[in-house]
Scaffold this motif. Structure first.
Motif, PDB file in Angstrom:
ATOM      1  N   ASP A 150      17.210   2.705  39.488  1.00 29.84           N
ATOM      2  CA  ASP A 150      18.207   3.141  38.509  1.00 29.84           C
ATOM      3  C   ASP A 150      18.305   2.030  37.461  1.00 29.84           C
ATOM      4  O   ASP A 150      18.544   0.866  37.806  1.00 29.84           O
ATOM      5  N   HIS A 151      18.147   2.384  36.209  1.00 21.96           N
ATOM      6  CA  HIS A 151      18.087   1.337  35.172  1.00 21.96           C
ATOM      7  C   HIS A 151      19.393   0.575  35.046  1.00 21.96           C
ATOM      8  O   HIS A 151      19.413  -0.623  34.744  1.00 21.96           O
ATOM      9  N   ARG A 152      20.524   1.242  35.339  1.00 19.76           N
ATOM     10  CA  ARG A 152      21.831   0.567  35.270  1.00 19.76           C
ATOM     11  C   ARG A 152      21.969  -0.457  36.391  1.00 19.76           C
ATOM     12  O   ARG A 152      22.521  -1.551  36.217  1.00 19.76           O
ATOM     13  N   VAL A 153      21.451  -0.080  37.551  1.00 21.68           N
ATOM     14  CA  VAL A 153      21.519  -0.975  38.718  1.00 21.68           C
ATOM     15  C   VAL A 153      20.631  -2.207  38.491  1.00 21.68           C
ATOM     16  O   VAL A 153      21.042  -3.344  38.734  1.00 21.68           O
ATOM     17  N   ILE A 154      19.425  -1.982  37.998  1.00 19.09           N
ATOM     18  CA  ILE A 154      18.509  -3.115  37.773  1.00 19.09           C
ATOM     19  C   ILE A 154      19.076  -4.049  36.700  1.00 19.09           C
ATOM     20  O   ILE A 154      19.020  -5.273  36.836  1.00 19.09           O
ATOM     21  N   ALA A 155      19.654  -3.487  35.652  1.00 18.21           N
ATOM     22  CA  ALA A 155      20.254  -4.335  34.607  1.00 18.21           C
ATOM     23  C   ALA A 155      21.384  -5.181  35.196  1.00 18.21           C
ATOM     24  O   ALA A 155      21.574  -6.345  34.815  1.00 18.21           O
ATOM     25  N   GLY A 156      22.130  -4.599  36.122  1.00 21.29           N
ATOM     26  CA  GLY A 156      23.193  -5.357  36.786  1.00 21.29           C
ATOM     27  C   GLY A 156      22.639  -6.484  37.649  1.00 21.29           C
ATOM     28  O   GLY A 156      23.100  -7.629  37.558  1.00 21.29           O
ATOM     29  N   GLN A 157      21.637  -6.168  38.461  1.00 27.12           N
ATOM     30  CA  GLN A 157      21.047  -7.219  39.325  1.00 27.12           C
ATOM     31  C   GLN A 157      20.439  -8.331  38.468  1.00 27.12           C
ATOM     32  O   GLN A 157      20.405  -9.502  38.882  1.00 27.12           O
ATOM     33  N   ALA A 158      19.991  -7.978  37.274  1.00 27.84           N
ATOM     34  CA  ALA A 158      19.352  -8.958  36.391  1.00 27.84           C
ATOM     35  C   ALA A 158      20.305 -10.057  35.943  1.00 27.84           C
ATOM     36  O   ALA A 158      19.873 -11.140  35.523  1.00 27.84           O
ATOM     37  N   THR A 159      21.613  -9.814  36.047  1.00 24.58           N
ATOM     38  CA  THR A 159      22.574 -10.847  35.624  1.00 24.58           C
ATOM     39  C   THR A 159      22.546 -12.054  36.556  1.00 24.58           C
ATOM     40  O   THR A 159      22.964 -13.149  36.176  1.00 24.58           O
ATOM     41  N   ILE A 178      12.147  -8.887  48.793  1.00 19.73           N
ATOM     42  CA  ILE A 178      11.821  -7.583  48.227  1.00 19.73           C
ATOM     43  C   ILE A 178      11.920  -6.490  49.297  1.00 19.73           C
ATOM     44  O   ILE A 178      11.387  -6.623  50.399  1.00 19.73           O
ATOM     45  N   GLY A 179      12.688  -5.452  48.948  1.00 14.45           N
ATOM     46  CA  GLY A 179      12.752  -4.260  49.786  1.00 14.45           C
ATOM     47  C   GLY A 179      12.367  -3.115  48.859  1.00 14.45           C
ATOM     48  O   GLY A 179      11.192  -2.880  48.590  1.00 14.45           O
ATOM     49  N   GLY A 180      13.382  -2.469  48.284  1.00 12.67           N
ATOM     50  CA  GLY A 180      13.115  -1.460  47.270  1.00 12.67           C
ATOM     51  C   GLY A 180      12.744  -2.078  45.926  1.00 12.67           C
ATOM     52  O   GLY A 180      12.171  -1.418  45.065  1.00 12.67           O
ATOM     53  N   GLY A 181      13.116  -3.339  45.756  1.00 14.18           N
ATOM     54  CA  GLY A 181      12.690  -4.058  44.555  1.00 14.18           C
ATOM     55  C   GLY A 181      13.741  -4.175  43.463  1.00 14.18           C
ATOM     56  O   GLY A 181      13.427  -4.601  42.347  1.00 14.18           O
ATOM     57  N   GLY A 182      14.995  -3.859  43.774  1.00 19.88           N
ATOM     58  CA  GLY A 182      16.040  -3.938  42.749  1.00 19.88           C
ATOM     59  C   GLY A 182      16.299  -5.357  42.270  1.00 19.88           C
ATOM     60  O   GLY A 182      16.357  -5.607  41.060  1.00 19.88           O
ATOM     61  N   MET A 183      16.460  -6.287  43.201  1.00 20.31           N
ATOM     62  CA  MET A 183      16.715  -7.674  42.801  1.00 20.31           C
ATOM     63  C   MET A 183      15.508  -8.274  42.097  1.00 20.31           C
ATOM     64  O   MET A 183      15.623  -8.933  41.066  1.00 20.31           O
ATOM     65  N   ILE A 184      14.309  -8.044  42.662  1.00 21.51           N
ATOM     66  CA  ILE A 184      13.099  -8.583  42.036  1.00 21.51           C
ATOM     67  C   ILE A 184      12.932  -7.996  40.627  1.00 21.51           C
ATOM     68  O   ILE A 184      12.578  -8.710  39.683  1.00 21.51           O
ATOM     69  N   SER A 185      13.207  -6.717  40.446  1.00 22.38           N
ATOM     70  CA  SER A 185      13.056  -6.106  39.123  1.00 22.38           C
ATOM     71  C   SER A 185      14.030  -6.724  38.130  1.00 22.38           C
ATOM     72  O   SER A 185      13.676  -7.024  36.987  1.00 22.38           O
ATOM     73  N   GLY A 186      15.280  -6.932  38.572  1.00 24.99           N
ATOM     74  CA  GLY A 186      16.250  -7.589  37.704  1.00 24.99           C
ATOM     75  C   GLY A 186      15.815  -8.999  37.348  1.00 24.99           C
ATOM     76  O   GLY A 186      15.952  -9.443  36.199  1.00 24.99           O
TER      77      GLY A 186
END
Lengths: 315, 315
Positions: A150-159, A178-186
């Motif tokens: 979800d682009h909103r979720v990744i933008a949040g983790q990116a902070t 890395i699991g689903g990759g949300g933190m790594i993507s951010g």
């Protein structure tokens, strides 16, 4: 597929700032000596609701229009995302429904309810989960907030890594689980824009190494039901996270269950902080493969601290 | 009997500053809600060598003349004081001998040696300990640094609450664990001089409540061999610490073993920090007796984080 941008991260940072901690960065001379590098641990175990996922959940929830928000949010997660979405919804005063298998630990259900969310139980199968989830959305019109694709979720983790590079100068590398990759993507989103010289490494349990195999194969491979104590890391990559992983990650390293447990104990013992098994995977991979980091300044994302104290993996 | 003064504390603060952490103060909305007060935890679990005792040990070691220092230091302690004295001696590059019963946990012996100290073993009796200690001092001329009945040690521990009142404004009370009374005495020294309106409470295990009974009786009562999981709190008051306790402490509260364990788990779970059982005694007594603290701003000294991960008290 909407790929989040640097502007999305900057907007997320402003949006969530009143509701998240700028978590501390901690260091340990003992661990530095052990690995031969300078480690900087970004302590998201101290984050609201005990995990970095509060960032992405808040960004999604606070960015909803009034109209969307009126119907609440929903997700399926028996991990930190469910708890953090309930926390985020509570900050906005809207409804949150989390679909969980009835076999999920009572503590996880209690955590969602503790933040004011509702738990709807399903059977422990994908088909049941999807059916129940569809019913909930049909009945409520709730906005689905996926745990990571979800682009909103990744933008949040990116902070998170935006804070890290403000807190620590001259990092050579950042290692995150890395699991689903949300933190790594951010992390990729922020560093590729703001600090492109910092190398990004992902760390994964050997027993749930689908991201590692995907990375080597050049396409997403997902496993059905991997088993690991790092229970936040069982889920597969999805198109949005694969975009970031395949574009910006230097390498993915893996560690065994025993190596993860040992690393977790080292962090508890020497740093006096409670971290969950997933958070120990980066240190486990660095201990196993110290060469690329020798003498370097290395950031590590400590993703969370939600542990069942009654069932520690070494007990 | 040399009673340490405010000037001694100020000198200690300058002397030890290069070798100690100004430890963070942490808060938890969850714990505040639970007790109905605002709690500020001074996290000495993050201190060098994992405990506040690094402060007193360093002040004693760094204050020695060159001549005294040449003979090294010695103490008897199977707890944090031994480890911290070894750490302090290592900073000055002098010898440290710690007398310990051969029954002491291997981890404690390893910790002393890990900081460069020597361990000399005795039988698990006071007579054996005293005999072996006398031999060591006769052979080496080492300076004895008592774990708490020592003006240099108390002046060192006193630096902790000096930091706390710099970090948190408007405290109404401070609660610290009491065993031999070193930390409480240091707290009394600093607060009676710099913030006399702050009330000082001591917290003690019911199963080792000799300080509580001393306080009520008006003279030192010592027990032979109390048993409690808060193993830093088994030792009795001595004249120097009795001076401070009897002069400046508002009250001493006690908690049961089960209450201490529950408080310890609450801190681990909600604050994501590793604290030893002794550190949980203040919270346990506040949960048990919340009335005096209702609505107040309360400092809590988290004394240390040296825990045997393999033997958690609830496992």
């Amino acid at each position: 597929m909407q790929i989040p941008t640097l502007d999305d991260m900057l907007a997320a940072r402003r949006r969530i700032a009143p509701h998240v901690h700028n978590t501390p960065v901690m260091t340990s001379r003992k661990l530095n000596e052990l690995v031969g590098a300078q480690l900087f641990l970004k302590c998201e175990n101290f984050q609201k609701a005990g995990a970095f996922k509060a960032r992405g959940a808040l960004n999604a929830v606070l960015g909803l229009s009034e109209e969307q928000a009126a119907n609440g949010v929903a997700t399926h997660s028996s991990g930190n995302h469910g708890t953090c979405l309930a926390y985020a919804a509570g900050r906005r005063g809207i409804r949150c429904t989390v679909i969980m298998p009835h076999t999920a630990p009572q503590a996880k259900k209690d955590a969602v309810r503790g933040y004011g969310g509702s738990v709807v139980e399903c059977e422990a199968s994908t088909s049941s989960r999807e059916a129940v989830f569809a019913e909930v959305v049909a009945a409520t019109g709730a906005e689905f907030v996926h745990p990571y694709n979800d682009h909103r979720v990744i933008a949040g983790q990116a902070t998170c890594s935006a804070e890290l590079i403000d807190q620590v100068e001259g990092l050579d590398a950042v290692v995150a689980p890395i699991g689903g990759g949300g933190m790594i993507s951010g992390t990729c989103l922020t560093l590729s824009n703001l600090a492109p010289n910092i190398e990004i490494f992902a760390a994964e349990p050997e027993q749930a190494d689908d991201a590692y195999r995907s990375f080597k194969a050049g396409h997403i491979i997902s496993d059905d039901a991997p088993s690991t104590i790092a229970d936040g890391l069982k889920v597969p990559l999805k198109p949005l996270t694969w975009h970031f992983v395949s574009s910006y990650v230097t390498d993915i390293k893996t560690a065994s269950e025993q190596e993860i447990i040992e690393a977790m104990k080292l962090i508890w013992k020497w740093m006096k902080i409670v971290v969950e098994p997933s958070s120990a995977v980066p240190l486990a991979t660095i201990i196993k493969n110290p060469q690329p980091f020798a003498g370097q300044r290395v950031g590590i994302i400590i993703t969370g601290g939600n542990v069942d104290m009654e069932k520690l993996p070494w007990a």
